[in-house]
Write an enzyme that holds these catalytic residues in place. Structure first.
Site, PDB file in Angstrom:
ATOM      1  N   ASP A  85       0.858  -1.191   0.000  1.00  9.77           N
ATOM      2  CA  ASP A  85       0.000   0.000   0.000  1.00  9.77           C
ATOM      3  C   ASP A  85       0.890   1.235   0.000  1.00  9.77           C
ATOM      4  O   ASP A  85       1.714   1.413   0.898  1.00  9.77           O
ATOM      5  CB  ASP A  85      -0.889  -0.014   1.238  1.00  9.77           C
ATOM      6  CG  ASP A  85      -2.026   0.995   1.151  1.00  9.77           C
ATOM      7  OD1 ASP A  85      -1.809   2.092   0.592  1.00  9.77           O
ATOM      8  OD2 ASP A  85      -3.122   0.689   1.651  1.00  9.77           O
TER       9      ASP A  85
ATOM     10  N   TYR B  60      -1.499  -6.357  -9.362  1.00  9.18           N
ATOM     11  CA  TYR B  60      -1.183  -4.968  -9.035  1.00  9.18           C
ATOM     12  C   TYR B  60      -0.152  -4.403 -10.008  1.00  9.18           C
ATOM     13  O   TYR B  60      -0.231  -3.235 -10.393  1.00  9.18           O
ATOM     14  CB  TYR B  60      -0.683  -4.887  -7.597  1.00  9.18           C
ATOM     15  CG  TYR B  60      -1.713  -5.352  -6.609  1.00  9.18           C
ATOM     16  CD1 TYR B  60      -2.830  -4.565  -6.318  1.00  9.18           C
ATOM     17  CD2 TYR B  60      -1.608  -6.586  -5.982  1.00  9.18           C
ATOM     18  CE1 TYR B  60      -3.800  -4.997  -5.420  1.00  9.18           C
ATOM     19  CE2 TYR B  60      -2.581  -7.028  -5.082  1.00  9.18           C
ATOM     20  CZ  TYR B  60      -3.665  -6.229  -4.817  1.00  9.18           C
ATOM     21  OH  TYR B  60      -4.630  -6.658  -3.939  1.00  9.18           O
ATOM     22  N   GLU B  61       0.793  -5.224 -10.408  1.00 13.64           N
ATOM     23  CA  GLU B  61       1.752  -4.760 -11.408  1.00 13.64           C
ATOM     24  C   GLU B  61       1.071  -4.535 -12.751  1.00 13.64           C
ATOM     25  O   GLU B  61       1.342  -3.542 -13.439  1.00 13.64           O
ATOM     26  CB  GLU B  61       2.886  -5.766 -11.568  1.00 13.64           C
ATOM     27  CG  GLU B  61       3.889  -5.334 -12.634  1.00 13.64           C
ATOM     28  CD  GLU B  61       5.172  -6.129 -12.602  1.00 13.64           C
ATOM     29  OE1 GLU B  61       6.039  -5.797 -11.771  1.00 13.64           O
ATOM     30  OE2 GLU B  61       5.303  -7.083 -13.396  1.00 13.64           O
TER      31      GLU B  61
END
Length: 238
Positions: free
Chosen positions: A143, A218-219
């Site tokens: 995060d 997320y990448e």
């Protein structure tokens, strides 16, 4: 800041971030009910043990080296590492219960047996993992807490890095992946100060992913939105 209990019933320290998102599917609820207790790194209720009795990682993983993934998200990477490295034991830590449910489904599908799941705050895990017992740790797309007043909530602060350094063996590897330039800055400022050496000799060492890398959701989101991933590798000194 959350002060309630985690959906699994485990307690925690002051915690910032999401613990549960949209309602779990029936299959995911089944994974939680049927699989989670058996895959926990300690017996049921170990998180509530005030004595914080150390985990016996030798018995848990049969004397194998032990790795830790901090915040495994949807679980893609940690399952990949477990499947490709059956000679090690891996603990995945994630407080977001939806991510835990996703990982449990992936564990069923992959059939890996060298992976344990802690559905909570990694600081509780640090309390019971013996010092100098971990051979590798991963912090992948944590995060970012982009607002300056929230930077103290990031993992790359002494509150988290000091216990991590104690749990890692001398020479252990610590990998950090992020697409946030200011997170890179803070990582390079804070991590070496806790007894780590940044293993970079040139731009390729932080621009190119590790050879055993599996790109996470997320990448992929970062790439779609035009952000540039950075791959930072550190060695625990000593």
């Amino acid at each position: 800041m959350s002060t309630d209990k985690h959906p699994t019933g485990a307690p925690w320290r002051n915690f910032y971030g999401r613990l549960k998102g949209k309602s779990l599917r029936r299959s995911q609820e089944t994974y939680i009910d049927e699989d989670l207790a058996a895959l926990a790194p300690g017996p049921v209720g170990w998180e509530e043990n005030p004595d914080r009795t150390p985990l016996d990682l030798g018995t848990l993983f049969g004397g194998r080296d032990v790795w830790l993934e901090i915040g495994f998200g949807g679980g893609e990477h940690v399952v990949h590492q477990a499947a490709t490295n059956p000679q090690v034991g891996i603990i995945g830590c994630e407080p977001y219960i939806n991510g835990v449910a996703m990982l449990l489904g992936k564990i069923r599908q992959a059939g890996v047996e060298n992976l344990r799941v802690h559905p909570g705050d990694v600081r509780d895990l640090f309390d019971v993992v013996p010092d100098g017992s971990l051979s590798k740790a991963f912090l992948l797309y944590p995060d970012p807490w982009p607002k300056k007043r929230h930077h103290r909530r990031r993992f790359v602060t002494p509150e988290y890095l000091e216990p991590l350094a104690r749990k890692l063996k001398p020479g252990a590897e610590f990998r950090v992946a992020t697409d946030i330039p200011d997170y890179v800055r803070q990582t390079l400022e804070e991590v070496p100060g806790q007894g780590f050496t940044w293993l970079a000799e040139g731009p390729r060492d932080w621009r190119e992913p590790w050879g055993d890398w599996l790109s996470t959701r997320y990448e992929q989101k970062a790439l779609r939105e035009g952000r540039v991933p950075h791959y930072l590798t550190f060695r625990r000194d000593g």
